[in-house]
Scaffold this active site. Structure first.
Site, mmCIF file in Angstrom:
data_model
loop_
_atom_site.group_PDB
_atom_site.id
_atom_site.type_symbol
_atom_site.label_atom_id
_atom_site.label_comp_id
_atom_site.label_asym_id
_atom_site.label_seq_id
_atom_site.Cartn_x
_atom_site.Cartn_y
_atom_site.Cartn_z
ATOM 1 N N HIS A 12 35.263 -7.466 11.975
ATOM 2 C CA HIS A 12 34.040 -7.140 12.416
ATOM 3 C C HIS A 12 34.177 -5.984 13.385
ATOM 4 C CE1 HIS A 12 29.599 -7.926 13.749
ATOM 5 N NE2 HIS A 12 30.040 -6.826 14.557
ATOM 6 N N HIS A 14 32.917 -1.729 14.775
ATOM 7 C CA HIS A 14 31.880 -0.670 14.635
ATOM 8 C C HIS A 14 32.600 0.655 15.001
ATOM 9 C CE1 HIS A 14 28.308 -2.902 15.073
ATOM 10 N NE2 HIS A 14 28.844 -3.947 15.845
ATOM 11 N N LYS A 98 24.990 -6.571 5.843
ATOM 12 C CA LYS A 98 24.646 -7.168 7.125
ATOM 13 C C LYS A 98 23.165 -7.434 7.502
ATOM 14 C CE LYS A 98 25.693 -8.134 11.656
ATOM 15 N NZ LYS A 98 26.342 -7.183 12.548
ATOM 16 N N HIS A 135 24.051 -11.195 12.284
ATOM 17 C CA HIS A 135 23.775 -11.149 13.668
ATOM 18 C C HIS A 135 22.879 -12.225 13.970
ATOM 19 C CE1 HIS A 135 23.503 -9.047 17.627
ATOM 20 N NE2 HIS A 135 22.608 -9.999 17.699
ATOM 21 N N HIS A 173 30.300 -12.756 15.399
ATOM 22 C CA HIS A 173 30.505 -12.895 16.908
ATOM 23 C C HIS A 173 29.878 -14.038 17.470
ATOM 24 C CE1 HIS A 173 26.597 -11.056 16.401
ATOM 25 N NE2 HIS A 173 27.335 -9.643 16.303
ATOM 26 N N ASP A 245 34.036 -7.116 16.994
ATOM 27 C CA ASP A 245 32.951 -6.421 17.483
ATOM 28 C C ASP A 245 33.091 -5.363 18.491
ATOM 29 O OD1 ASP A 245 30.179 -6.032 17.326
ATOM 30 O OD2 ASP A 245 29.784 -7.530 18.659
HETATM 31 O O1 DOR Z 1 27.333 -5.620 21.756
HETATM 32 C C1 DOR Z 1 26.998 -5.267 20.597
HETATM 33 N N1 DOR Z 1 27.040 -3.930 20.368
HETATM 34 N N2 DOR Z 1 26.629 -6.225 19.658
HETATM 35 C C2 DOR Z 1 26.158 -5.877 18.698
HETATM 36 O O2 DOR Z 1 25.544 -6.524 17.848
HETATM 37 C C3 DOR Z 1 26.024 -4.363 18.219
HETATM 38 C C4 DOR Z 1 27.085 -3.680 18.977
HETATM 39 C C5 DOR Z 1 26.824 -2.091 18.942
HETATM 40 O O3 DOR Z 1 26.805 -1.677 17.647
HETATM 41 O O4 DOR Z 1 26.667 -1.373 19.844
HETATM 42 ZN ZN ZN Z 2 28.771 -5.735 16.086
#
Ligand code: DOR
Ligand code: ZN
Length: 341
Positions: A12, A14, A98, A135, A173, A245
């Site tokens: 997971h 970004h 997602k 989520h 998460h 995450d």
């Molecule tokens: O803390 C987080 N940041 N939780 C999420 O679900 C998304 C992520 C983000 O993309 O910034």
């Molecule tokens: Zn995330």
């Protein structure tokens, strides 16, 4: 002291887009062989073509000599049709869809307000065995932010899984004892656990000054939940696996009147997980959690290379470049007990 383990994957992650990729891609590829890449860009990555183009931008940012395989996901929107699901399920580069409840987190406004109209799409996922990455928080303003994950299990996830028992679900998460218990009670599902939810409780974020760099979603909970997560992660149970995450935001977007949710952990995540496992006397379970369980759940081969962690204190940089600005690392300016060689 050294610990050699099969090279891990991040289930997971970004990476963001554009110039940020020149930092985020090598920061992950330094440690991880593969990562499930979140689709919450603007506009969202909602089609197979968009996912493949995004994958190419990620690979273009990979420095020569590094290896990394981005496993793409699609963003579930009200327009996600069963046809898109079937196309995604037969694509060699897309590994899941997602679900963002609309308004739950960063770039979730294109998400799902109600699952009612989504049944044909979700049925196509159940039929094809294509994973739904969730989520798990309600967005109802009458529900306290610390209760949103637990309420989501009762109101949304449990009814969905009863309705579609063949749906392959990964609860992302997880932050609560309720989620740990829910996952254990549903042995066909999986769950990712971040390192920040293993390291911190809400007191760390709020009790001696407000710490915007610990603000993430789902929000940090009280200690008993963190203890349940540590127990689950270090248990060796095949349903729980590593998902950082890691979610970078420009420093000005974190240290702000209305700060963004997300912790940037990718560059030091494995080292921090090692600290958590060592503190439990469970270092021997790190490889299962970080390198085996996720691959097994997704039906992918385990990696064949190894990485070696050495028990040498290393300092964590405060900042990393982030496009034309900077991102602050979790625990930046402090030290970590393990180094990756
Ligand atoms: O803390 C987080 N940041 N939780 C999420 O679900 C998304 C992520 C983000 O993309 O910034
Ligand atoms: Zn995330």
């Amino acid at each position: 002291m050294q610990l050699t383990l099969t090279r891990p994957d991040d289930w997971h992650l970004h990476l963001r887009d554009g110039a940020a990729l020149t930092t985020t891609v090598p920061d992950t590829a330094r440690t991880f062989n593969r990562a499930i890449v979140m689709p919450n860009l603007r506009p969202p990555v909602a089609t197979v073509d968009a996912a493949i183009e995004y994958r190419q931008r990620i690979l273009a940012a990979l420095p020569n000599g590094m290896t990394f395989d981005p496993l793409m996901t699609l963003y579930l929107t009200p327009d996600s049709s069963p046809t898109i699901i079937r196309e995604a399920a037969s694509s060699e580069h897309v590994y899941g869809v997602k679900l963002y409840p609309q308004g739950a987190t960063t770039n979730s406004d294109a998400g799902i307000a109600s699952l009612d109209g989504m049944l044909p799409t979700l049925e196509a996922m159940a039929e094809t065995g294509f994973p739904l990455l969730v989520h798990g928080e309600v967005t109802d303003h009458s529900i306290d932010i610390f209760d949103r994950e637990a309420v989501f299990l009762d109101r949304t996830l449990d009814p969905l899984m009863q309705r579609l028992p063949d749906l392959r679900v990964i609860l992302e998460h997880i932050t609560t004892k309720e989620s740990v218990d829910f996952v254990k009670a549903n042995p066909d599902m999986g769950a990712t656990i971040t390192v920040h939810h293993l390291m911190y409780e809400r007191n760390d974020m709020l009790a001696s000054g407000i710490r915007p760099h610990l603000y993430c979603l789902p929000i940090l909970k009280r200690r008993l939940h963190r203890d349940a997560l540590i127990e689950a992660a270090t248990s060796g149970t095949s349903q729980f696996f590593l998902g950082t995450d890691s979610a970078p935001h420009a420093i000005s977007d974190k240290e702000s009147d209305c700060g963004c949710a997300g912790c940037y952990t990718a560059p030091i995540a494995l080292e921090l997980y090692a600290e958590v496992f060592e503190a439990q006397g469970k270092l021997d379970r790190l490889e299962t959690f970080a390198s085996f369980n996720g691959a097994d759940f997704y039906g992918l081969p385990r990696n064949t290379e190894t990485v070696t962690l050495t028990k040498t204190e290393a300092s964590i940089p405060i900042m990393r470049p982030f496009g034309d600005t900077e991102v602050r690392l979790l625990r930046g300016g402090e030290t970590v007990a393990w180094s990756l060689s």
